[in-house]
Write a protein that holds these residues in place. Structure first.
Motif, PDB file in Angstrom:
ATOM      1  N   LEU A 129      21.425  63.241  43.899  1.00  0.00           N
ATOM      2  CA  LEU A 129      20.766  62.950  45.167  1.00  0.00           C
ATOM      3  C   LEU A 129      19.308  62.526  44.976  1.00  0.00           C
ATOM      4  CD1 LEU A 129      22.076  65.942  47.365  1.00  0.00           C
ATOM      5  CD2 LEU A 129      23.018  63.628  47.141  1.00  0.00           C
ATOM      6  N   VAL A 130      18.926  62.224  43.748  1.00  0.00           N
ATOM      7  CA  VAL A 130      17.530  61.897  43.477  1.00  0.00           C
ATOM      8  C   VAL A 130      17.065  60.697  44.294  1.00  0.00           C
ATOM      9  CG1 VAL A 130      18.166  60.464  41.483  1.00  0.00           C
ATOM     10  CG2 VAL A 130      15.848  61.385  41.663  1.00  0.00           C
ATOM     11  N   ASP A 131      15.897  60.835  44.894  1.00  0.00           N
ATOM     12  CA  ASP A 131      15.204  59.728  45.539  1.00  0.00           C
ATOM     13  C   ASP A 131      14.266  59.157  44.476  1.00  0.00           C
ATOM     14  OD1 ASP A 131      13.012  58.322  46.848  1.00  0.00           O
ATOM     15  OD2 ASP A 131      13.809  59.079  48.744  1.00  0.00           O
ATOM     16  N   LEU A 132      14.553  57.976  44.000  1.00  0.00           N
ATOM     17  CA  LEU A 132      13.804  57.420  42.874  1.00  0.00           C
ATOM     18  C   LEU A 132      12.337  57.204  43.186  1.00  0.00           C
ATOM     19  CD1 LEU A 132      16.460  54.900  41.531  1.00  0.00           C
ATOM     20  CD2 LEU A 132      15.831  57.110  40.542  1.00  0.00           C
ATOM     21  N   ASP A 133      12.031  56.847  44.418  1.00  0.00           N
ATOM     22  CA  ASP A 133      10.625  56.669  44.787  1.00  0.00           C
ATOM     23  C   ASP A 133       9.879  57.996  44.728  1.00  0.00           C
ATOM     24  OD1 ASP A 133      10.920  53.943  45.206  1.00  0.00           O
ATOM     25  OD2 ASP A 133      11.419  54.179  47.329  1.00  0.00           O
ATOM     26  N   GLU A 134      10.517  59.059  45.227  1.00  0.00           N
ATOM     27  CA  GLU A 134       9.897  60.388  45.168  1.00  0.00           C
ATOM     28  C   GLU A 134       9.707  60.832  43.726  1.00  0.00           C
ATOM     29  OE1 GLU A 134      11.018  63.840  47.263  1.00  0.00           O
ATOM     30  OE2 GLU A 134      11.361  62.822  49.167  1.00  0.00           O
ATOM     31  N   LEU A 135      10.721  60.598  42.910  1.00  0.00           N
ATOM     32  CA  LEU A 135      10.626  60.985  41.503  1.00  0.00           C
ATOM     33  C   LEU A 135       9.467  60.267  40.826  1.00  0.00           C
ATOM     34  CD1 LEU A 135      11.786  62.441  39.013  1.00  0.00           C
ATOM     35  CD2 LEU A 135      13.247  60.434  38.657  1.00  0.00           C
ATOM     36  N   SER A 136       9.350  58.971  41.075  1.00  0.00           N
ATOM     37  CA  SER A 136       8.263  58.196  40.480  1.00  0.00           C
ATOM     38  C   SER A 136       6.910  58.738  40.905  1.00  0.00           C
ATOM     39  CB  SER A 136       8.400  56.728  40.889  1.00  0.00           C
ATOM     40  OG  SER A 136       7.355  55.958  40.329  1.00  0.00           O
ATOM     41  N   LEU A 142       1.898  64.048  38.304  1.00  0.00           N
ATOM     42  CA  LEU A 142       1.795  65.052  37.242  1.00  0.00           C
ATOM     43  C   LEU A 142       1.104  64.487  36.007  1.00  0.00           C
ATOM     44  CD1 LEU A 142       5.359  66.623  37.562  1.00  0.00           C
ATOM     45  CD2 LEU A 142       3.184  67.752  38.102  1.00  0.00           C
ATOM     46  N   GLY A 143       1.388  63.228  35.682  1.00  0.00           N
ATOM     47  CA  GLY A 143       0.753  62.608  34.530  1.00  0.00           C
ATOM     48  C   GLY A 143      -0.706  62.308  34.759  1.00  0.00           C
ATOM     49  N   THR A 144      -1.021  61.736  35.921  1.00  0.00           N
ATOM     50  CA  THR A 144      -2.408  61.373  36.236  1.00  0.00           C
ATOM     51  C   THR A 144      -3.307  62.593  36.329  1.00  0.00           C
ATOM     52  OG1 THR A 144      -1.644  59.417  37.436  1.00  0.00           O
ATOM     53  CG2 THR A 144      -3.876  60.189  37.902  1.00  0.00           C
ATOM     54  N   SER A 145      -2.774  63.693  36.827  1.00  0.00           N
ATOM     55  CA  SER A 145      -3.563  64.919  36.985  1.00  0.00           C
ATOM     56  C   SER A 145      -3.857  65.592  35.655  1.00  0.00           C
ATOM     57  CB  SER A 145      -2.817  65.898  37.893  1.00  0.00           C
ATOM     58  OG  SER A 145      -1.630  66.373  37.251  1.00  0.00           O
ATOM     59  N   GLY A 146      -3.135  65.206  34.610  1.00  0.00           N
ATOM     60  CA  GLY A 146      -3.316  65.835  33.310  1.00  0.00           C
ATOM     61  C   GLY A 146      -2.485  67.082  33.114  1.00  0.00           C
ATOM     62  N   VAL A 148       0.793  67.185  32.844  1.00  0.00           N
ATOM     63  CA  VAL A 148       1.913  66.888  31.948  1.00  0.00           C
ATOM     64  C   VAL A 148       1.562  65.665  31.105  1.00  0.00           C
ATOM     65  CG1 VAL A 148       4.358  66.327  31.769  1.00  0.00           C
ATOM     66  CG2 VAL A 148       3.557  67.794  33.639  1.00  0.00           C
ATOM     67  N   ARG A 149       1.736  65.799  29.794  1.00  0.00           N
ATOM     68  CA  ARG A 149       1.397  64.689  28.901  1.00  0.00           C
ATOM     69  C   ARG A 149       2.557  63.713  28.717  1.00  0.00           C
ATOM     70  NH1 ARG A 149      -0.914  67.014  23.438  1.00  0.00           N
ATOM     71  NH2 ARG A 149      -1.427  64.803  23.158  1.00  0.00           N
ATOM     72  N   HIS A 150       3.773  64.240  28.603  1.00  0.00           N
ATOM     73  CA  HIS A 150       4.934  63.384  28.333  1.00  0.00           C
ATOM     74  C   HIS A 150       6.155  63.905  29.076  1.00  0.00           C
ATOM     75  CE1 HIS A 150       2.719  61.292  25.168  1.00  0.00           C
ATOM     76  NE2 HIS A 150       2.329  62.470  24.744  1.00  0.00           N
ATOM     77  N   PHE A 151       7.139  63.013  29.254  1.00  0.00           N
ATOM     78  CA  PHE A 151       8.320  63.356  30.039  1.00  0.00           C
ATOM     79  C   PHE A 151       9.599  63.035  29.274  1.00  0.00           C
ATOM     80  CE2 PHE A 151       4.917  62.566  33.053  1.00  0.00           C
ATOM     81  CZ  PHE A 151       5.041  63.631  33.940  1.00  0.00           C
ATOM     82  N   GLY A 152      10.674  63.660  29.713  1.00  0.00           N
ATOM     83  CA  GLY A 152      11.984  63.400  29.142  1.00  0.00           C
ATOM     84  C   GLY A 152      13.065  63.913  30.064  1.00  0.00           C
ATOM     85  N   VAL A 168      10.549  54.888  37.162  1.00  0.00           N
ATOM     86  CA  VAL A 168       9.330  55.620  36.809  1.00  0.00           C
ATOM     87  C   VAL A 168       8.547  54.850  35.752  1.00  0.00           C
ATOM     88  CG1 VAL A 168      10.387  57.824  37.392  1.00  0.00           C
ATOM     89  CG2 VAL A 168      10.460  57.038  35.033  1.00  0.00           C
ATOM     90  N   SER A 169       7.249  54.882  35.878  1.00  0.00           N
ATOM     91  CA  SER A 169       6.401  54.164  34.932  1.00  0.00           C
ATOM     92  C   SER A 169       6.183  54.955  33.647  1.00  0.00           C
ATOM     93  CB  SER A 169       5.046  53.851  35.584  1.00  0.00           C
ATOM     94  OG  SER A 169       4.378  55.049  35.969  1.00  0.00           O
ATOM     95  N   ARG A 170       6.403  56.256  33.705  1.00  0.00           N
ATOM     96  CA  ARG A 170       6.215  57.104  32.537  1.00  0.00           C
ATOM     97  C   ARG A 170       7.418  57.001  31.610  1.00  0.00           C
ATOM     98  NH1 ARG A 170       0.824  59.097  32.928  1.00  0.00           N
ATOM     99  NH2 ARG A 170       0.315  58.774  35.132  1.00  0.00           N
ATOM    100  N   LYS A 171       7.183  56.793  30.343  1.00  0.00           N
ATOM    101  CA  LYS A 171       8.264  56.654  29.377  1.00  0.00           C
ATOM    102  C   LYS A 171       8.988  57.981  29.214  1.00  0.00           C
ATOM    103  CE  LYS A 171      10.431  54.652  25.794  1.00  0.00           C
ATOM    104  NZ  LYS A 171      11.362  55.740  25.429  1.00  0.00           N
ATOM    105  N   LEU A 172      10.304  57.936  29.261  1.00  0.00           N
ATOM    106  CA  LEU A 172      11.123  59.112  28.998  1.00  0.00           C
ATOM    107  C   LEU A 172      11.367  59.162  27.491  1.00  0.00           C
ATOM    108  CD1 LEU A 172      13.618  58.693  31.981  1.00  0.00           C
ATOM    109  CD2 LEU A 172      11.600  60.185  31.863  1.00  0.00           C
TER     110      LEU A 172
END
Length: 312
Positions: A129-136, A142-146, A148-152, A168-172
């Motif tokens: 049920l993920v909303d991709l816009d919300e996830l992004s 989380l990344g911009t705030s510092g 979380v450094r990396h995601f997966g 999402v713009s953050r690399k998994l």
């Protein structure tokens, strides 16, 4: 201990990591001994999840690191979020990738772990049920705030990774998956190409080849389990050939059988990372030695077949 890069994150971490799922059952002193042994063995990567014992495993891990006065920059901390459990029964009620849930989960884990940032955060299981816009938005915040450094991700197939990554713009960077001598489906499918037998069935979408193409590290969880939490194959009389082969190779390398089971995973050129979940200091030491064992190709294939697999 050997170290390698996770994904393309520029983080070079120990190839054996410690999973804290069962740390909630340990006293603070016991948890400190477990973490201290891991560190002494060269392990600098620690994995947990917000749903492990309602956050208690993360709290024990965080307190142990504090008690040991571990410099934050000398280790890597990873947590997984996205599984909601009933706080009373501990039953899984839903997977949740909503922005509010993810943001609150990270804040909770930062408190539990007594840190102001996390090196990796993984989406624990796929939320259909993920909303991709919300996830992004959540990952960007989380990344911009510092925080979380990396995601997966964890337990996600290639097409699901592609769907999430498209939004999402953050690399998994990593995918945490069950893998080991007792759970070899990802390997079997690669061998049984163009066949109609049971091992040829592709359950996972070519995860190993996909991960190599995308430079995505596979973190192998439950490396000593067979099936889905059916038990540990080490010293289990139902696996005589595998244990005999493990012992023979272990004796040659002067290590424990568990170290050979770890080395078997690390031999694969996908450059996997093994998550061990033992809370027994002596076992942690013995398992970690697997990172320094270089198996030959024949030893690797011999173990694969001793585990009950064939080569077509």
């Amino acid at each position: 201990m050997k170290y390698s890069e996770l994904g393309r994150s520029d983080i070079h971490a120990s190839r054996v990591a410690l999973g804290a799922m069962r740390m909630n059952a340990k006293t603070p002193d016991e948890a400190r001994d477990v973490v201290g042994t891991a560190l002494s063995s060269g392990i600098d990567f620690f994995d947990t999840a917000d749903c492990y014992a309602a956050g208690e495993s993360s709290r024990r891990l965080g307190q142990a690191l504090k008690d040991l006065d571990v410099e934050r920059g000398s280790i890597y901390i990873q947590t997984k979020i996205g599984i909601y459990r009933d706080p009373v029964t501990d039953a899984i009620e839903r997977y949740d990738f909503s922005k509010r849930y993810l943001l609150d989960a990270v804040d909770g884990e930062l408190r539990n772990l007594q840190t102001d940032y996390l090196d990796f955060v993984l989406l624990h299981r796929p939320d259909t049920l993920v909303d991709l816009d919300e996830l992004s938005e959540a990952l960007d915040e989380l990344g911009t705030s510092g925080k979380v450094r990396h995601f997966g991700v964890s337990n996600v197939n290639p097409l699901q990774v592609e769907l999430l990554q498209s939004a999402v713009s953050r690399k998994l960077e990593v995918n945490q998956l069950q893998f080991g001598l007792g759970h070899t489906g990802m390997i079997q499918q690669e061998f049984h190409v163009n066949m109609d037998d049971a091992p040829s069935v592709d359950h996972d979408g070519g995860l190993i080849s996909y991960s190599r193409l995308r430079n995505m590290t596979i973190q192998a969880w439950s490396p000593f389990q067979y099936g889905f939490f059916k038990g540990v194959f080490l010293d289990d009389p139902r696996f005589p050939e595998l244990n005999a082969r493990l012992k023979a190779i272990a004796d040659e390398h002067a290590v424990d059988k568990s170290a050979i089971a770890v080395a078997w995973i690390l031999k694969h050129p996908a450059m996997m990372q093994v998550l061990i979940g033992s809370m027994t200091p002596g076992r942690i030491t013995r398992m970690a030695q697997g990172a320094d064992v270089d198996l030959t190709a024949q030893e690797w294939y011999g173990l694969y077949m001793a585990a009950g697999n064939d080569l077509p």
